[in-house]
Write a protein that holds these residues in place. Sequence first.
Motif, PDB file in Angstrom:
ATOM      1  N   ASP A   1      78.153  93.445  59.697  1.00  0.00           N
ATOM      2  CA  ASP A   1      77.816  94.862  59.561  1.00  0.00           C
ATOM      3  C   ASP A   1      78.989  95.665  60.112  1.00  0.00           C
TER       4      ASP A   1
ATOM      5  N   ARG B   1      79.390  98.890  60.400  1.00  0.00           N
ATOM      6  CA  ARG B   1      79.003 100.284  60.581  1.00  0.00           C
ATOM      7  C   ARG B   1      79.964 101.013  61.517  1.00  0.00           C
TER       8      ARG B   1
ATOM      9  N   HIS C   1      67.618 101.667  55.511  1.00  0.00           N
ATOM     10  CA  HIS C   1      68.812 101.307  56.280  1.00  0.00           C
ATOM     11  C   HIS C   1      69.736 102.512  56.436  1.00  0.00           C
TER      12      HIS C   1
ATOM     13  N   PRO D   1      73.495  92.471  51.049  1.00  0.00           N
ATOM     14  CA  PRO D   1      74.587  91.746  51.715  1.00  0.00           C
ATOM     15  C   PRO D   1      75.622  91.154  50.774  1.00  0.00           C
TER      16      PRO D   1
ATOM     17  N   SER E   1      78.329  93.391  49.174  1.00  0.00           N
ATOM     18  CA  SER E   1      79.177  94.184  50.078  1.00  0.00           C
ATOM     19  C   SER E   1      80.665  94.114  49.744  1.00  0.00           C
TER      20      SER E   1
ATOM     21  N   SER F   1      77.665  98.466  55.421  1.00  0.00           N
ATOM     22  CA  SER F   1      76.587  98.132  56.348  1.00  0.00           C
ATOM     23  C   SER F   1      75.425  97.626  55.497  1.00  0.00           C
TER      24      SER F   1
ATOM     25  N   THR G   1      71.990  95.855  54.018  1.00  0.00           N
ATOM     26  CA  THR G   1      70.602  95.704  54.440  1.00  0.00           C
ATOM     27  C   THR G   1      70.373  94.264  54.878  1.00  0.00           C
ATOM     28  N   ARG G   2      69.302  94.053  55.622  1.00  0.00           N
ATOM     29  CA  ARG G   2      68.965  92.687  56.032  1.00  0.00           C
ATOM     30  C   ARG G   2      67.609  92.263  55.491  1.00  0.00           C
TER      31      ARG G   2
END
Length: 221
Positions: free
Chosen positions: A52, A54, A82, A161, A164, A181, A183-184
């Motif tokens: 991530d 971020r 998110h 993910p 990305s 960033s 999402t999970r």
Amino acid sequence: MRDVTHHPETGRTRRRGRITVWIGRALLGALLVASLVLGGTAFRVWQVALVDHRRSADMIVVLGAAQYNGDPSPVLRSRLEHALELYRSGLSEHIVTVGGNQAGDNYTEAQAGSMWLIEQGVPPGAVVEAEVGSDTLRSIRAVSEVAERRDWDSALIVSDPWHSWRCRTMAEDQGLRAMVSPTRSGPTEDVRTAYILREAAAMLFYRVMHASADVTGYGLG
């Protein structure tokens, strides 16, 4: 006494045999190289997905996914949730929702995302709709146009993910300082391998053709 006469047909047969062996080896080598390239690209997709990145940015970008008459699909809702978390963490003052619509839709993906965020308390002036994008590259170009109009140069991109690396690469190619960033709560385990391989193939296609190769099928956007 043995007849040692060389028959032309025998020579041609031997040459054809050598050519067949050479072609077989060349094809095997090409398949091996292709497998190594695809495998290395898939590993990079997986590697970037784990992190991530971020950071503070001019805008948080929510890449589009399906919506149903203004109601975000589970995939889009996950991205919006998110993005809302990032916004409330103070990483940006602006959220850009992205995505067009299908024939007959009353709302675009961008509108559905914008409405959801405003319902959660995000001020309308903090949300920008980029109602363009039926694939990743068109979406990223729409984001780049928003950035150019507003004199922004950095983006914190929210997607799944395994998506990305490709969306970050495309954004950087458009001149943006891009971070991701993911999402999970994205792709489930049963589709993860297929999605990684799909993303690896799409990334290779983009590198060669500078075009998008998005393929639907998993409802992942």
